[in-house]
Design an enzyme around this catalytic site. Structure first.
Site, PDB file in Angstrom:
ATOM      1  CG  ASP A 125      -2.094   1.126   1.146  1.00  0.00           C
ATOM      2  OD1 ASP A 125      -3.214   0.346   0.531  1.00  0.00           O
ATOM      3  OD2 ASP A 125      -2.068   2.151   1.221  1.00  0.00           O
ATOM      4  CG  HIS A 175     -18.853  -6.679 -10.688  1.00  0.00           C
ATOM      5  ND1 HIS A 175     -19.754  -7.495  -9.893  1.00  0.00           N
ATOM      6  CD2 HIS A 175     -18.233  -6.006  -9.669  1.00  0.00           C
ATOM      7  CE1 HIS A 175     -19.602  -7.585  -8.653  1.00  0.00           C
ATOM      8  NE2 HIS A 175     -18.700  -6.394  -8.544  1.00  0.00           N
TER       9      HIS A 175
END
Length: 316
Positions: free
Chosen positions: A34, A176
């Site tokens: 991250d 999706h």
């Protein structure tokens, strides 16, 4: 034999659960990346300290540099902003495209042989962008959506019929988003078509209404979670779904999983990432299982494909 290496890009809610699940199942050593300093380090340390309790033995590392994902066998991408109440997945495309561009460049440089699973929304556009930038073969870049959408559909059916979720087989196709296609005709409970069981319980007319409500809920299931959480989007179920895909690849399980995969003529679609049933094994997305659709199902699929095309066309 060297252990597999799993790189997780994005240390948010999904990334943290992914790291925990990968460790619990001992799928391989885990690297959590991250850009926020301390976040992935703290989460992996927390998970690692549970190892003596849970009994797993893998290496966990948190990092802020892409170099640490070097040689990863699997990369799962969750990086990007989550939805907030009132937002559609498609509303995220501008900001998350920039994030995905940076992520894909890092994967290309340090994990050139990895199987890449994208979770970031809007999914169909993000997996397309990731493949374009990495230049990886299409069978090695896929998106996680259908496993989750199908699981949600199966859960709603199990709850409605009062049966175990283990005995429900559900299939969804398409993008999706709001135009996904839950395939009622291919959905069953221990091999019994779901509509037969609903009709036994309610009669034909009521059964159709109940199924229509479950299809609608499936299409809006992600938004339902977002509305309840208010500060983010689903993370347990998306992580579980991606881990199922990663495990099938790492163990060459050949599981048939609804996957956002690149189509080359299947389902009448050419040159587009769309959700379809896919065999996932050591070769990545090894093959697409073609289903025969009736006119109504094909019309819904065509509508969903058009929505994906329109979304992908907005990529810069």
């Amino acid at each position: 034999m060297a252990r597999s290496k799993i790189a997780l890009i994005g240390g948010g809610q999904i990334g943290g659960v992914l790291a925990q699940l990968a460790a619990l199942r001992e799928l391989g050593d885990v690297v959590l990346f991250d850009i926020v300093e301390g976040l992935p380090q703290g989460k992996t340390l927390d998970i690692a300290e549970a190892a003596p309790v849970d009994g797993f033995d893998v290496s966990l590392k948190g990092t802020n540099t892409y170099e640490d994902i070097k040689g990863a066998d699997v990369v799962i991408v969750t990086a990007g902003l989550p939805r907030k109440p009132g937002m559609s997945r498609d509303d995220l495309i501008a900001v998350n495209s920039k994030i995905m561009t940076t992520v894909a460049e890092g994967i290309k440089q340090y994990a050139p042989n990895a199987f890449v699973i994208v979770i970031s929304n809007p999914l169909d556009a993000m997996v397309t962008l990731c493949q374009r930038i990495t230049g990886f073969p299409h069978n090695r870049v896929v998106g996680q959506a259908g496993v989750l959408d199908s699981a949600r559909f199966a859960a709603f059916i199990a709850w409605e019929l009062g049966v175990s979720v283990k005995d429900v087989t559900a299939v969804t196709l398409g993008g999706h988003g709001d135009d996904m296609v839950p395939l009622v005709r291919y959905t069953s409970v221990c091999g019994v078509p779901v509509m037969e069981l609903l009709e036994q319980k309610y009669g034909a007319a009521k059964a159709a209404e109940v199924m229509a409500a479950m299809v609608k809920r499936t299409r809006g299931a992600g938004g339902e979670v977002v509305a309840l959480l208010k500060t983010g989007s689903a993370f347990y179920s998306p992580a579980s779904s991606a881990i199922a895909m990663a495990e099938s690849f790492l163990k060459d399980q050949k599981r048939v999983l609804p996957t956002c995969a690149f189509l080359k003529g299947e389902f009448g679609v050419d040159g587009l990432y769309v959700g379809v049933p896919v065999v996932i094994g050591a070769g990545g997305a090894e093959r697409v299982l073609q289903l025969k659709l009736n006119a109504e199902e094909q019309a819904m699929m065509d509508k969903s494909v058009k929505a994906v095309k329109d979304l992908v066309a907005t990529l810069k």
